[in-house]
Design a protein around this motif. Structure first.
Motif, mmCIF file in Angstrom:
data_model
loop_
_atom_site.group_PDB
_atom_site.id
_atom_site.type_symbol
_atom_site.label_atom_id
_atom_site.label_comp_id
_atom_site.label_asym_id
_atom_site.label_seq_id
_atom_site.Cartn_x
_atom_site.Cartn_y
_atom_site.Cartn_z
ATOM 1 N N ALA A 952 0.827 -1.208 0.000
ATOM 2 C CA ALA A 952 0.000 0.000 0.000
ATOM 3 C C ALA A 952 0.862 1.259 0.000
ATOM 4 N N CYS A 953 1.929 1.257 0.779
ATOM 5 C CA CYS A 953 2.809 2.428 0.832
ATOM 6 C C CYS A 953 3.499 2.664 -0.507
ATOM 7 N N SER A 954 3.967 1.586 -1.129
ATOM 8 C CA SER A 954 4.634 1.730 -2.419
ATOM 9 C C SER A 954 3.668 2.263 -3.469
ATOM 10 N N LEU A 955 2.462 1.693 -3.494
ATOM 11 C CA LEU A 955 1.473 2.125 -4.480
ATOM 12 C C LEU A 955 1.049 3.570 -4.215
ATOM 13 N N SER A 956 0.874 3.937 -2.950
ATOM 14 C CA SER A 956 0.499 5.311 -2.616
ATOM 15 C C SER A 956 1.574 6.294 -3.055
ATOM 16 N N ALA A 957 2.852 5.898 -2.868
ATOM 17 C CA ALA A 957 3.947 6.780 -3.268
ATOM 18 C C ALA A 957 3.958 6.988 -4.773
ATOM 19 N N GLN A 958 3.709 5.911 -5.525
ATOM 20 C CA GLN A 958 3.664 6.032 -6.987
ATOM 21 C C GLN A 958 2.520 6.949 -7.406
ATOM 22 N N PHE A 959 1.364 6.793 -6.757
ATOM 23 C CA PHE A 959 0.213 7.624 -7.103
ATOM 24 C C PHE A 959 0.491 9.093 -6.788
ATOM 25 N N GLN A 960 1.075 9.346 -5.611
ATOM 26 C CA GLN A 960 1.332 10.722 -5.211
ATOM 27 C C GLN A 960 2.353 11.379 -6.128
ATOM 28 N N LYS A 963 0.753 12.639 -9.245
ATOM 29 C CA LYS A 963 -0.355 13.571 -9.004
ATOM 30 C C LYS A 963 -1.702 12.861 -8.871
ATOM 31 N N GLY A 964 -1.657 11.643 -8.360
ATOM 32 C CA GLY A 964 -2.891 10.936 -8.073
ATOM 33 C C GLY A 964 -3.250 11.054 -6.603
ATOM 34 N N THR A 965 -4.328 10.354 -6.203
ATOM 35 C CA THR A 965 -4.788 10.386 -4.817
ATOM 36 C C THR A 965 -4.257 9.171 -4.080
ATOM 37 N N PRO A 966 -3.382 9.354 -3.091
ATOM 38 C CA PRO A 966 -2.796 8.205 -2.397
ATOM 39 C C PRO A 966 -3.840 7.321 -1.725
ATOM 40 N N GLU A 967 -4.954 7.921 -1.247
ATOM 41 C CA GLU A 967 -5.962 7.133 -0.541
ATOM 42 C C GLU A 967 -6.571 6.056 -1.439
ATOM 43 N N VAL A 973 -5.909 -1.829 -2.155
ATOM 44 C CA VAL A 973 -5.262 -2.923 -1.429
ATOM 45 C C VAL A 973 -6.212 -3.495 -0.383
ATOM 46 N N ASP A 974 -6.874 -2.635 0.378
ATOM 47 C CA ASP A 974 -7.776 -3.107 1.428
ATOM 48 C C ASP A 974 -8.965 -3.873 0.846
ATOM 49 N N PHE A 975 -9.536 -3.360 -0.256
ATOM 50 C CA PHE A 975 -10.705 -4.031 -0.833
ATOM 51 C C PHE A 975 -10.315 -5.407 -1.388
ATOM 52 N N VAL A 976 -9.213 -5.473 -2.107
ATOM 53 C CA VAL A 976 -8.794 -6.749 -2.682
ATOM 54 C C VAL A 976 -8.552 -7.771 -1.582
ATOM 55 N N CYS A 977 -7.868 -7.372 -0.532
ATOM 56 C CA CYS A 977 -7.506 -8.332 0.511
ATOM 57 C C CYS A 977 -8.684 -8.689 1.423
#
Length: 1020
Positions: A952-960, A963-967, A973-977
């Motif tokens: 989740a942290c890695s994906l959030s960093a890529q999104f941020q 210029k995407g939304t880290p949330e 990740v939470d929904f899939v798991c």
């Protein structure tokens, strides 16, 4: 021949407005409309066999305890429906309160309106009068002073158990009365006749085009009606319990036509504005396949076998007749004439088509004093035990039910009404179903002898010819000398070069032409004006780009783009004149008219053919400059979607084998009765087990399921696919839906179909109960509030002024969806679609510990309870190769409580929107996938907090960074798991991201929120 005077007497034993006059009319409920109509029709009410009413009531209504000294009807049973009106959903138990009804419905007025309504339906003989009453009785009475409006079709049969309508009760009583009356050999007893036909999936799946796909499903549905027709003609349509035939287009067409040489009911269909008469294209309801391949009927026991054999004979004869007609048209178009060789081929290939199976079980009667209940029930129980030991302890024979109803359980101060033969319906139904299953398991097989080359569509039989020597020719010679080679040269719209079809494939290919002729005969128009239109896969794909063009034209922020489009439109007529027009989705056609571009509609219809030619050019960059200007910098869309939805556990719903699909006795009573039961339960704890027991199946339950499926498939599914979205409904029969949808509307179509199936609102604006309020919009024809055309809530639906009972929150559905390039072979796409649906059906996930599903704990047979099915599987088949698959539950939490904010489709749409409409780069998706390669992908990772935090942290960093939304990344990740619970969580997350990225590409960018603009506009 059935005595329709007696059927009328039985059907009119209760008035339609019974619950609105009961306990109010001094003449009693039988002294008003019933007495007046009986006198007018010269009916002898003394000939009404009241056993039919008693059996129907016992089968449909639960028995409840009474105080021993309270008399026949104690005070707590006197439920005045108008004073405290409520409807109980027959399948989910949800209650719809209708306050203040009695204040707005005057006694004399409702009686006058009801009598006037039925008097207007009277025909010249009792048979036609009965058919008119059966078909149009539940229609809302016409006139400006109508007081009950949309509630009329749902008025209950009993205010104490308002979970089945008066119309369902009248039909059941009439059907049982018909069976009891017997034939020329004297009185009889009822029997349940169940029949099934096939093949289904294999036959429908043999298709090379959307037209073939439609034809296969529609042909089977039409054949099922041909099997039903002799039974309905002999006994009446009321005897068919499942499916409910009222309002089925094929049945309506039968009612319109002349019967026995006399006038039919066409004038009534004209009076009520039937769409069957007003539409000359495939939006006519007759073009919708609306009958399942199985039916259940109440018939006289002695006639069961003869009726079943007549149904089998009728369906086979009609299939053979239509196959010969199809072959004659093919040969005539090729300049040939069918001969004995061709006819022999057709007879041989249709010898076993369609397959048909039947079983019947007698519904035993009891002595007048019912003293033989134990003996008769014991025999039934023993027969069921021989089939399977568990069957003898199910349904009405569940101990908690049988002990009370058979008076084996004594309760001090309480008594139950002595049960009659009606309570044996569940056991008789189980017996018929088990015998049908055994019959199908022993299907005979006769090997066929074929020579030469096979049908190019089915590969199962010889292709049709007038000279058997042609069967052995090579491909070149076949194309030069055969009927099919000549037909391909003369009629390329019927067959393509190289196609050689057998009898069944020929019938399927010619069915659009044959059926259009039937519709033309019904509507009274020329055959050339009624056409079977099919949206091609390319036309459906291009509709996404065309809608984008229309939106750009109306965008004031893009004046230069608007000028460029208008310039391109000015040149289109000249440059597209040489191309053949095709059909566009109805929703897009509406948008074209709304944009004031009706004069360009024909140009838009020619675009698919022009683009196909453009795709064939080697250098697309140098292709037509006008089209390049029309699309701007975005290449036109080339992908479309197919949806296949199927209700879960439909066999269990009909058989009642699964307790979770049935209601507890305590949930079927009006609140007033339930209050008394709560007090009695405290005084007599032995009642608790009975009250908590789930009711077995009944005719009313079967009728409710059938009516819910009818309304969903014939009304709501079409509205969702074709009015709310850019799509084309190919098949909607019962719980099955097959539809073509534009890719940018796919998420909306999937979500809305699933919600509409259960009658669940996607947002507060579509809540039915909020709209009901004081019933302004449902009771009368002049609501004080603006009427909204499409509302859903608690298992009910409201569309175009019609209140409908849908399947309810307990019912779930699974769906397969495939996105494919418009040039992909249809056979391959259909195989992937079937596989996707199967994968969705096989989805399982544990019930979260904090959820108590159904109030029965989280254990099932000693193991943790699981949700299974109620999921979708979405496959994206990329033209360059490879496929991406997302299999997920519809939303997190309980199946019947949609949390659309925590749903897979909403999350994918949110991510796709960010990718499409912001500076968020799709490169973030690819970089994340590269980084994921170093992570494990084991089932245990789902619950590994460290693993989840890292990804989740890695994906959030890529999104941020992009210029995407880290949330959003963490939500994925939470929904899939937590909700999807995949065996390989890392792969599931990658597929989730890749699928979202696909839907974010410019040609198909999704711009709206939970519902598309089409959905919003359809409700405004």
């Amino acid at each position: 021949m059935t005595n329709y005077t007696q059927k009328l007497t039985a059907w009119l034993h209760d008035p339609a407005e019974k619950q609105l006059v009961l306990l109010r009319d001094p003449a009693g409920h039988e002294g008003g409309t019933v007495a007046a109509l009986s006198k007018l029709l010269e009916l002898n009410r003394r000939k009404f066999d009241k056993r039919a009413d008693h059996m129907a009531a016992a089968a449909d209504r639960p028995n409840w305890p009474r105080d021993a000294h309270a008399g026949r009807y104690p005070a707590f049973e006197a439920v005045r429906f108008g004073h405290c009106a409520e409807l109980i959903h027959p399948l989910s138990g949800e209650r719809l309160a209708l306050p203040g009804l009695e204040l707005d419905v005057e006694l004399d007025d409702i009686k006058k309106q009801s009598q006037a309504h039925f008097q207007s339906l009277i025909r010249e003989d009792d048979r036609r009068t009965f058919l008119a009453f059966w078909r149009f009785g539940p229609e809302i009475p016409q006139g400006d002073d109508v007081q009950v409006g949309a509630l009329w079709p749902l008025l209950p049969a009993d205010s104490r158990t308002p979970d089945h309508s008066i119309w369902s009760h009248l039909d059941t009583v009439s059907a049982i009365h018909t069976a009891l009356a017997g034939d020329e050999n004297g009185p009889d007893q009822p029997a349940l006749l169940v029949m099934s036909f096939g093949p289904v999936q294999g036959f429908i799946g043999q298709a090379r085009s959307t037209s073939d796909l439609w034809a296969g499903s529609h042909l089977l549905s039409t054949l099922v009606w041909e099997a039903l027709r002799p039974i309905v003609a002999e006994l009446g349509p009321d005897v068919v319990v499942f499916p409910n035939l009222r309002g089925v287009p094929l049945v309506d067409a039968w009612l319109m036509q002349d019967q026995d040489g006399g006038p039919a009911l066409r004038d009534l269909f004209e009076r009520y504005g039937s769409p069957l008469l007003g539409r000359e294209d495939d939006r006519n309801p007759l073009f919708a396949a609306s009958l399942p391949n199985k039916f259940l009927a109440i018939v006289p026991s002695r006639q069961a076998q003869a009726l079943a054999e007549s149904a089998l004979q009728a369906i086979k004869a009609k299939a053979l007749e239509w196959a010969e007609q199809a072959a004659e048209k093919v040969f005539e178009a090729a300049g040939r004439t069918i001969n004995d060789v061709t006819r022999e081929q057709i007879r041989a290939q249709l010898a076993d088509f369609p397959e048909g199976y039947w079983a019947a079980a007698t519904w035993p009667l009891l002595k007048e004093d019912r003293s033989d209940l134990h003996e008769v029930a014991g025999k039934l129980q023993e027969v069921l035990r021989q089939i399977h030991p568990n069957l003898a302890e199910q349904g009405i024979f569940e101990p908690a039910i049988w002990q009370l109803l058979s008076k084996e359980l004594e309760l001090e101060g309480l008594h139950f009404l002595r049960p009659n033969a009606g309570i044996l319906y569940p056991a008789v139904h189980a017996l018929a179903e088990r015998h049908l299953a055994a019959t199908k398991a022993l299907r005979p097989f006769a090997a066929a002898r074929y020579e030469g080359h096979r049908c190019t569509l089915t590969a199962e039989a010889e292709w049709l010819t007038d000279d058997r020597e042609h069967l052995g020719l090579n491909r070149t010679e076949r194309n030069a000398r055969s009927v099919w080679g000549e037909l391909a040269r003369r009629k390329p719209s019927w067959v393509k070069e190289g196609e050689h079809l057998g009898a069944l494939a020929t019938l399927k290919r010619m069915w659009p032409t044959l059926f259009a002729e039937r519709v033309a005969a019904l509507t009274g128009t020329g055959a050339e004006t009624v056409r079977r239109f099919v949206v091609s896969t390319h036309a459906l794909a291009i509709s996404t780009s065309l809608e984008n063009v229309l939106e750009e034209l109306q965008d004031p922020a893009k004046p230069q783009r608007k000028a460029a489009i208008e310039n391109a439109l000015a040149h289109l007529p000249k440059e597209l004149a040489r191309f053949e027009p095709t059909v566009l989705p109805h929703r897009l056609v509406q948008a074209v008219h709304k944009a004031g571009l009706s004069k360009h509609l024909d140009d838009f219809k020619r675009l698919p053919a022009a683009l196909e030619e453009q795709e064939d050019k080697a250098n697309k960059a140098d292709s037509d400059s006008t089209l390049r200007t029309l699309w701007g910098d975005v290449r036109p869309e080339t992908y479309y979607a197919l949806i296949l939805m199927d209700g879960d556990r439909m066999g269990g719903w009909l058989s009642g084998a699964d307790k979770e699909t049935r209601l507890q006795y305590r949930k079927t009573w009006h609140s007033q009765i339930l209050g008394k039961m709560d007090l009695l339960e405290q005084q007599h704890p032995a009642l608790r087990e009975y009250l908590d027991t789930h009711r077995p199946v009944s005719p009313g339950r079967h009728g409710a399921i059938s009516q819910a499926l009818n309304d969903f498939s014939s009304r709501i599914a079409r509205h969702v696919v074709e009015e709310c979205c850019k799509g084309k409904l190919l098949y909607a029969g019962g719980d099955d839906v097959l539809a073509l949808v534009a890719v940018d509307d796919l998420f909306d179509a999937m979500q809305l179909l699933r919600l509409a199936y259960s009658g669940l609102a996607p947002d507060p604006a579509m809540q039915l109960d909020a709209f009901v309020g004081g019933l302004d919009g449902l009771k009368g024809t002049k609501p004080s509030k603006p009427s909204k055309p499409f509302l859903l809530s608690k298992g009910w639906g409201y569309l175009d002024g019609r209140l409908m009972t849908l399947m309810g929150a307990k019912a779930t559905a699974s769906m397969g969806a495939v996105v494919a390039h418009h040039t992909a072979p249809m056979g391959m796409v259909l195989r992937e679609l079937r596989a996707a649906e199967k994968q969705a059906k096989n989805t399982r996930r544990p019930v979260p510990a904090d959820l108590n599903a159904g109030g029965e704990g989280n254990q099932r047979n000693g193991k943790p309870k699981e949700y299974d099915r109620d999921a979708f599987c979405l496959k994206v088949l990329k033209r360059g190769g490879g496929a991406v698959t997302v299999t997920s539950p519809w939303w997190a939490g309980k199946p019947g409580e949609p949390d659309l904010a925590r749903s897979a489709l909403a999350l994918m749409k949110q991510l796709a929107q960010e990718l499409a409409l912001t500076d968020f780069s799709r490169g973030a998706i690819y970089r994340a996938q590269l980084w994921f390669a170093g992570l494990t992908d084991d089932e245990g990772d789902r619950d590994n907090e460290l693993w989840r935090e890292r990804i989740a942290c890695s994906l959030s960093a890529q999104f941020q960074r992009q210029k995407g939304t880290p949330e959003v990344a963490r939500n994925v990740v939470d929904f899939v798991c937590d909700a999807m619970r995949p065996r390989h969580p890392r792969t599931a997350i990658e597929n989730f991201l890749a699928t979202s990225e696909f839907f974010a590409r410019e040609a198909r960018a999704i711009k709206q929120g939970i519902r598309s603009s089409a959905t919003q506009e359809s409700r405004s």
